[in-house]
Design an enzyme around this catalytic site. Structure first.
Site, PDB file in Angstrom:
ATOM      1  CE  LYS A   1       0.672   2.142  15.036  1.00 18.12           C
ATOM      2  NZ  LYS A   1       0.449   1.939  13.597  1.00 18.12           N
TER       3      LYS A   1
ATOM      4  CD  GLU B   1      -1.096   0.788   3.671  1.00 17.06           C
ATOM      5  OE1 GLU B   1      -1.541   1.913   3.518  1.00 17.06           O
ATOM      6  OE2 GLU B   1      -1.245  -0.006   4.742  1.00 17.06           O
TER       7      GLU B   1
HETATM    8  N1  PSU Z   1      -2.884   1.527  11.064  1.00 11.97           N
HETATM    9  C1  PSU Z   1      -1.281   1.762  11.141  1.00 11.97           C
HETATM   10  N2  PSU Z   1      -0.616   2.062  10.014  1.00 11.97           N
HETATM   11  C2  PSU Z   1      -1.359   2.716   9.016  1.00 11.97           C
HETATM   12  C3  PSU Z   1      -2.666   2.582   8.856  1.00 11.97           C
HETATM   13  C4  PSU Z   1      -3.391   2.288   9.924  1.00 11.97           C
HETATM   14  O1  PSU Z   1      -0.899   1.078  11.895  1.00 11.97           O
HETATM   15  O2  PSU Z   1      -0.625   2.931   8.131  1.00 11.97           O
HETATM   16  C5  PSU Z   1      -3.210   3.162   7.695  1.00 11.97           C
HETATM   17  C6  PSU Z   1      -3.563   2.158   6.570  1.00 11.97           C
HETATM   18  O3  PSU Z   1      -3.312   2.568   5.315  1.00 11.97           O
HETATM   19  C7  PSU Z   1      -5.263   1.840   6.935  1.00 11.97           C
HETATM   20  C8  PSU Z   1      -5.650   3.169   7.178  1.00 11.97           C
HETATM   21  O4  PSU Z   1      -5.713   1.492   5.963  1.00 11.97           O
HETATM   22  O5  PSU Z   1      -4.536   3.850   7.872  1.00 11.97           O
HETATM   23  C9  PSU Z   1      -6.863   3.287   8.074  1.00 11.97           C
HETATM   24  O6  PSU Z   1      -7.500   4.518   8.168  1.00 11.97           O
HETATM   25  P1  PSU Z   1      -8.905   4.816   8.778  1.00 11.97           P
HETATM   26  O7  PSU Z   1      -8.825   4.516   9.988  1.00 11.97           O
HETATM   27  O8  PSU Z   1      -8.970   6.324   8.556  1.00 11.97           O
HETATM   28  O9  PSU Z   1      -9.694   3.910   7.871  1.00 11.97           O
END
Ligand code: PSU
Ligand code: MN
Length: 306
Positions: free
Chosen positions: A161, A26
């Site tokens: 996390k 990604e």
């Molecule tokens: N969690 C992490 N590292 C990340 C992300 C999430 O530990 O880089 C990033 C990923 O791209 C994930 C996105 O898909 O954040 C999720 O964002 P949201 O919670 O706004 O959907």
């Protein structure tokens, strides 16, 4: 599916056509997940690790409104340098970015969409989005979970996390029928640490057994993805008390600044890196390498079993 919005890099297209192993990666992690230049160094090193394992890397992003499966070194450098100036793109953002010819850093959800469009069934990253703490009032549930429910891609990550509500994230995945596998662990890893205190659905002992579960799911015609949680190697894992204090502080700071919606996750990630003075960044980089090694092995097994 209409592939006219998609550009597949030459070597990726060739590997797919020949049934050779490919691995999707990604780009939100490059633009929003790590600071420059660590982000570019990590993204390039990740591609190198994948290649050394005999797999073709396909880093996924949106450039000038085109869905890209496979980036050049220059494109990776561009994403890293522009950083947060490139909008984070999840499922709901794709129509706007494509129709306006814009760039977008793909999250787990949109990387899965583009990987599936390009016929790549395996994707490695750091952490997935999930149900946020306080979701009972904020309704903040990452679109990554809906994507896992519907899109046929297996996602290798280091668990979730504790910025998230881990038990609610697991409940949500159960409701949506997404298998959550632990690689050589009974417990869901918590990204920076090997344990979260919550169980995965199944502990899997080998890349072969994971590849064969993927085949079984999709051959039965069951829709959607699979989560493969791979614990951070012990030598790079953080002290749980230290990292949990940092996470609590980052959550408080976010609340006092009134940050919500798509800005939440990127804010928390960068605040955690700041508060832990870079030690979380080192763990983050190493766990990504570790995920990519396992994902390459799974990819090899998946493509070599009939
Ligand atoms: N969690 C992490 N590292 C990340 C992300 C999430 O530990 O880089 C990033 C990923 O791209 C994930 C996105 O898909 O954040 C999720 O964002 P949201 O919670 O706004 O959907
Ligand atoms: Mn959200």
């Amino acid at each position: 599916m209409n592939q006219s919005y998609l550009d597949v890099k030459e070597e990726v297209a060739q590997a797919i056509a020949e049934g050779k192993p490919v691995l999707a990666l990604e780009s939100t992690i490059i633009s929003h997940g790590m600071p420059y230049p660590a982000n570019v160094e990590t993204a390039l090193k990740v591609e190198e690790i994948v290649r050394q394992a005999g797999v073709i890397p396909a880093t996924i992003a949106i450039i000038g409104g085109r869905l890209k499966a496979g980036l050049s070194v220059d494109e990776i450098e561009y994403f890293g340098l522009k950083g947060t100036a490139i909008p984070k793109a999840s499922r709901r953002d794709l129509p706007y970015l494509v129709s306006t010819g814009s760039d977008g850093a793909t999250t787990v959800a949109s990387t899965m969409i583009i990987a599936a469009l390009a016929n790549i069934p395996i994707f490695a990253t750091g952490g997935i989005g999930g149900v946020h703490r306080g979701a009972e009032t904020s309704f903040d549930i990452s679109a990554d979970l809906q994507e896992l429910a519907h899109t046929k891609v297996a996602v290798i990550c280091a668990g979730a996390k504790s910025i998230l509500d881990i038990p609610l994230t697991l409940e949500y995945l159960e409701t949506q029928g997404v298998p959550v596998l632990g690689y050589r662990t009974e417990e869901l890893p918590a990204f920076y640490t090997q344990r979260s205190g919550y169980k995965v659905d199944y502990a899997m002992e080998s890349a072969e057994s994971i590849a064969s579960l993927m085949k079984a799911k999709w051959n039965m015609g069951l829709q959607g993805g699979i989560v493969i949680a791979n614990p951070i190697p012990k030598e790079y894992s953080m002290n749980p008390e230290v990292i949990n204090n940092v996470i609590e502080k980052a959550l408080k700071d976010m609340a006092s600044l009134g940050i919500k919606g798509k800005k939440s996750t990127p804010y928390l990630l960068s605040r955690i890196a700041e508060l832990s003075e870079g030690s979380s960044l080192h763990s983050n980089v190493e766990l990504v390498f570790n995920n990519v090694r396992l994902a390459s092995e799974i990819s090899q097994c998946y493509y070599s079993t009939p």
